[in-house]
Design a protein around this motif. Sequence first.
Motif, PDB file in Angstrom:
ATOM      1  N   MET A  23     114.505  47.329 118.431  1.00  0.00           N
ATOM      2  CA  MET A  23     115.036  48.588 117.910  1.00  0.00           C
ATOM      3  C   MET A  23     114.083  49.735 118.232  1.00  0.00           C
ATOM      4  SD  MET A  23     116.520  47.364 114.202  1.00  0.00           S
ATOM      5  CE  MET A  23     117.154  49.014 113.830  1.00  0.00           C
ATOM      6  N   SER A  24     114.575  50.941 118.037  1.00  0.00           N
ATOM      7  CA  SER A  24     113.764  52.137 118.253  1.00  0.00           C
ATOM      8  C   SER A  24     114.215  53.202 117.263  1.00  0.00           C
ATOM      9  CB  SER A  24     113.912  52.635 119.688  1.00  0.00           C
ATOM     10  OG  SER A  24     115.279  52.945 119.950  1.00  0.00           O
ATOM     11  N   VAL A  25     113.398  54.235 117.119  1.00  0.00           N
ATOM     12  CA  VAL A  25     113.714  55.324 116.195  1.00  0.00           C
ATOM     13  C   VAL A  25     113.991  56.590 116.981  1.00  0.00           C
ATOM     14  CG1 VAL A  25     112.820  56.793 114.348  1.00  0.00           C
ATOM     15  CG2 VAL A  25     112.353  54.366 114.314  1.00  0.00           C
ATOM     16  N   GLY A  26     115.037  57.280 116.595  1.00  0.00           N
ATOM     17  CA  GLY A  26     115.369  58.558 117.203  1.00  0.00           C
ATOM     18  C   GLY A  26     115.832  59.528 116.140  1.00  0.00           C
ATOM     19  N   TYR A  27     116.420  60.618 116.543  1.00  0.00           N
ATOM     20  CA  TYR A  27     116.918  61.586 115.566  1.00  0.00           C
ATOM     21  C   TYR A  27     118.066  62.372 116.192  1.00  0.00           C
ATOM     22  CZ  TYR A  27     114.401  65.186 118.204  1.00  0.00           C
ATOM     23  OH  TYR A  27     113.957  66.034 119.200  1.00  0.00           O
ATOM     24  N   ALA A  28     118.817  63.046 115.315  1.00  0.00           N
ATOM     25  CA  ALA A  28     119.945  63.851 115.791  1.00  0.00           C
ATOM     26  C   ALA A  28     120.341  64.842 114.708  1.00  0.00           C
ATOM     27  CB  ALA A  28     121.138  62.968 116.149  1.00  0.00           C
ATOM     28  N   CYS A  33     120.687  70.155 109.100  1.00  0.00           N
ATOM     29  CA  CYS A  33     120.595  68.778 108.613  1.00  0.00           C
ATOM     30  C   CYS A  33     120.262  67.855 109.775  1.00  0.00           C
ATOM     31  CB  CYS A  33     121.918  68.350 107.983  1.00  0.00           C
ATOM     32  SG  CYS A  33     122.391  69.295 106.518  1.00  0.00           S
ATOM     33  N   ASN A  34     119.000  67.448 109.833  1.00  0.00           N
ATOM     34  CA  ASN A  34     118.569  66.502 110.859  1.00  0.00           C
ATOM     35  C   ASN A  34     118.471  65.115 110.249  1.00  0.00           C
ATOM     36  OD1 ASN A  34     118.153  68.434 113.018  1.00  0.00           O
ATOM     37  ND2 ASN A  34     116.412  69.166 111.832  1.00  0.00           N
ATOM     38  N   TYR A  62     115.888  70.375 100.979  1.00  0.00           N
ATOM     39  CA  TYR A  62     114.904  69.686 101.818  1.00  0.00           C
ATOM     40  C   TYR A  62     115.244  70.011 103.267  1.00  0.00           C
ATOM     41  CZ  TYR A  62     113.409  66.665  97.898  1.00  0.00           C
ATOM     42  OH  TYR A  62     112.925  66.187  96.719  1.00  0.00           O
ATOM     43  N   ASN A  63     114.344  70.680 103.948  1.00  0.00           N
ATOM     44  CA  ASN A  63     114.532  70.988 105.367  1.00  0.00           C
ATOM     45  C   ASN A  63     113.739  69.960 106.171  1.00  0.00           C
ATOM     46  OD1 ASN A  63     115.113  72.206 107.808  1.00  0.00           O
ATOM     47  ND2 ASN A  63     113.518  73.756 107.591  1.00  0.00           N
ATOM     48  N   LEU A  64     114.453  68.982 106.729  1.00  0.00           N
ATOM     49  CA  LEU A  64     113.815  67.859 107.412  1.00  0.00           C
ATOM     50  C   LEU A  64     113.647  68.177 108.899  1.00  0.00           C
ATOM     51  CD1 LEU A  64     112.952  64.968 106.485  1.00  0.00           C
ATOM     52  CD2 LEU A  64     115.090  64.151 107.481  1.00  0.00           C
ATOM     53  N   THR A  65     112.388  68.215 109.344  1.00  0.00           N
ATOM     54  CA  THR A  65     112.081  68.419 110.759  1.00  0.00           C
ATOM     55  C   THR A  65     111.517  67.121 111.320  1.00  0.00           C
ATOM     56  OG1 THR A  65     111.608  70.770 110.438  1.00  0.00           O
ATOM     57  CG2 THR A  65     110.724  69.742 112.420  1.00  0.00           C
ATOM     58  N   ILE A  66     112.064  66.670 112.431  1.00  0.00           N
ATOM     59  CA  ILE A  66     111.638  65.399 113.014  1.00  0.00           C
ATOM     60  C   ILE A  66     111.026  65.655 114.385  1.00  0.00           C
ATOM     61  CG2 ILE A  66     112.380  63.109 113.764  1.00  0.00           C
ATOM     62  CD1 ILE A  66     114.734  63.446 111.757  1.00  0.00           C
ATOM     63  N   ASN A  67     109.770  65.281 114.537  1.00  0.00           N
ATOM     64  CA  ASN A  67     109.071  65.393 115.817  1.00  0.00           C
ATOM     65  C   ASN A  67     108.949  64.010 116.432  1.00  0.00           C
ATOM     66  OD1 ASN A  67     108.760  68.121 115.616  1.00  0.00           O
ATOM     67  ND2 ASN A  67     106.595  68.080 115.076  1.00  0.00           N
ATOM     68  N   TYR A  68     109.471  63.876 117.643  1.00  0.00           N
ATOM     69  CA  TYR A  68     109.448  62.592 118.340  1.00  0.00           C
ATOM     70  C   TYR A  68     108.566  62.743 119.572  1.00  0.00           C
ATOM     71  CZ  TYR A  68     111.225  58.303 120.486  1.00  0.00           C
ATOM     72  OH  TYR A  68     111.330  57.061 121.038  1.00  0.00           O
ATOM     73  N   HIS A  69     107.517  61.944 119.634  1.00  0.00           N
ATOM     74  CA  HIS A  69     106.538  62.083 120.701  1.00  0.00           C
ATOM     75  C   HIS A  69     106.873  61.259 121.934  1.00  0.00           C
ATOM     76  CE1 HIS A  69     103.970  64.508 118.156  1.00  0.00           C
ATOM     77  NE2 HIS A  69     104.086  63.615 117.200  1.00  0.00           N
ATOM     78  N   GLY A  70     108.026  60.572 121.918  1.00  0.00           N
ATOM     79  CA  GLY A  70     108.469  59.849 123.101  1.00  0.00           C
ATOM     80  C   GLY A  70     107.776  58.511 123.270  1.00  0.00           C
ATOM     81  N   GLY A  71     108.263  57.746 124.248  1.00  0.00           N
ATOM     82  CA  GLY A  71     107.686  56.430 124.495  1.00  0.00           C
ATOM     83  C   GLY A  71     108.049  55.457 123.387  1.00  0.00           C
ATOM     84  N   GLU A  72     107.349  54.354 123.318  1.00  0.00           N
ATOM     85  CA  GLU A  72     107.597  53.361 122.279  1.00  0.00           C
ATOM     86  C   GLU A  72     106.957  53.820 120.978  1.00  0.00           C
ATOM     87  OE1 GLU A  72     106.381  49.502 123.363  1.00  0.00           O
ATOM     88  OE2 GLU A  72     107.896  49.257 124.932  1.00  0.00           O
ATOM     89  N   ALA A  73     107.767  53.925 119.951  1.00  0.00           N
ATOM     90  CA  ALA A  73     107.264  54.380 118.658  1.00  0.00           C
ATOM     91  C   ALA A  73     106.601  53.222 117.907  1.00  0.00           C
ATOM     92  CB  ALA A  73     108.412  54.951 117.831  1.00  0.00           C
ATOM     93  N   HIS A  74     105.462  53.498 117.299  1.00  0.00           N
ATOM     94  CA  HIS A  74     104.741  52.480 116.538  1.00  0.00           C
ATOM     95  C   HIS A  74     104.478  52.898 115.102  1.00  0.00           C
ATOM     96  CE1 HIS A  74     104.069  50.092 120.141  1.00  0.00           C
ATOM     97  NE2 HIS A  74     103.700  51.186 120.768  1.00  0.00           N
ATOM     98  N   SER A  75     104.745  54.161 114.760  1.00  0.00           N
ATOM     99  CA  SER A  75     104.518  54.596 113.384  1.00  0.00           C
ATOM    100  C   SER A  75     105.392  55.806 113.048  1.00  0.00           C
ATOM    101  CB  SER A  75     103.038  54.956 113.168  1.00  0.00           C
ATOM    102  OG  SER A  75     102.692  56.132 113.894  1.00  0.00           O
ATOM    103  N   VAL A 121     108.652  64.854 109.687  1.00  0.00           N
ATOM    104  CA  VAL A 121     108.620  63.426 109.989  1.00  0.00           C
ATOM    105  C   VAL A 121     108.181  63.274 111.448  1.00  0.00           C
ATOM    106  CG1 VAL A 121     109.953  61.289 110.144  1.00  0.00           C
ATOM    107  CG2 VAL A 121     110.488  62.964 108.362  1.00  0.00           C
ATOM    108  N   GLU A 122     107.016  62.661 111.652  1.00  0.00           N
ATOM    109  CA  GLU A 122     106.471  62.470 112.995  1.00  0.00           C
ATOM    110  C   GLU A 122     106.633  61.013 113.422  1.00  0.00           C
ATOM    111  OE1 GLU A 122     102.814  65.385 113.688  1.00  0.00           O
ATOM    112  OE2 GLU A 122     102.580  64.266 111.822  1.00  0.00           O
ATOM    113  N   VAL A 123     107.309  60.821 114.540  1.00  0.00           N
ATOM    114  CA  VAL A 123     107.511  59.484 115.091  1.00  0.00           C
ATOM    115  C   VAL A 123     106.665  59.380 116.344  1.00  0.00           C
ATOM    116  CG1 VAL A 123     109.190  57.819 115.949  1.00  0.00           C
ATOM    117  CG2 VAL A 123     109.869  59.482 114.199  1.00  0.00           C
ATOM    118  N   SER A 124     105.694  58.485 116.335  1.00  0.00           N
ATOM    119  CA  SER A 124     104.779  58.392 117.477  1.00  0.00           C
ATOM    120  C   SER A 124     104.385  56.938 117.750  1.00  0.00           C
ATOM    121  CB  SER A 124     103.534  59.249 117.239  1.00  0.00           C
ATOM    122  OG  SER A 124     102.864  58.830 116.065  1.00  0.00           O
TER     123      SER A 124
END
Length: 255
Positions: A74-79, A100-101, A173-186, A252-255
């Motif tokens: 699985m992987s994590v993304g956002y929309a 609404c993210n 709640y204003n949810l901002t999601i930052n996705y750093h790309g590649g395989e997420a580990h945290s 929310v930082e996905v890295s």
Amino acid sequence: MKKTVSETLSTIILTSLIVGILLAMLPYTYNLHAFQNNVVEYMYYRQVFISIANILPLVLQGGEYEVSITSNYMSVGYAPVGMISLFLNSSTTPNLTIPCNALMAPSYISTATGRVYGVENMVVNDTRLIPLVREKRINSSQYLVLDTCRVYLDIEVTEDRSGRMYYYRFIFYNLTINYHGGEAHSIRVRLIGEPIVTTYNESLYNLTLVFNEYGTGNSSILGPFDLTGIVLGEPLPGIPLKLDLYINNILVEVS
């Protein structure tokens, strides 16, 4: 001599049958093992999403939350999944918009669809119910979805010689999601700055909340009559005398 040849031939045939059965079972065994691992990983992701929803009240008090995730299956993304808009008086332009993210994780196993944590209501009376985790089917694919596309509303009603007065307090709640790309580990969750507070002290003659859901095109439009009915248990006529808006920016930082 004939007996020895017969026994040898029987052993060869038996061995061939066993090898054939084992070879035939290999794909099944591999698929079963992969499926079991996928289920384990999915349930872990499911618990991670629930934990994030649970921890948000502590994050709003200045805490941080970080959790490790795997990315074998699985992987994590956002929309973006929708928009909340607030209109005051007769304005055709919203006085406030909250995007609404959603944090999303696709699943490769078939699961039930529906709510996992929180409520489907657009307006809630407990800030812990602003986050919603659900299992959802999108374009024939299964997803875990976490969003905060709801608003907390408290209404205080007072009466004096001037009549009945309404004090509204909204929390977003204003949810901002930052996705750093590649395989997420945290995944790391934290508050960005102090809550943004806006106060309207003048009397208002109208107030409208609009919830737009992307993809489906569904929208909900709620006026003062609807909001008092939701929060106070019965729809009461009256416009807010005072309105306080609190916007909590959560990263929310996905890295």
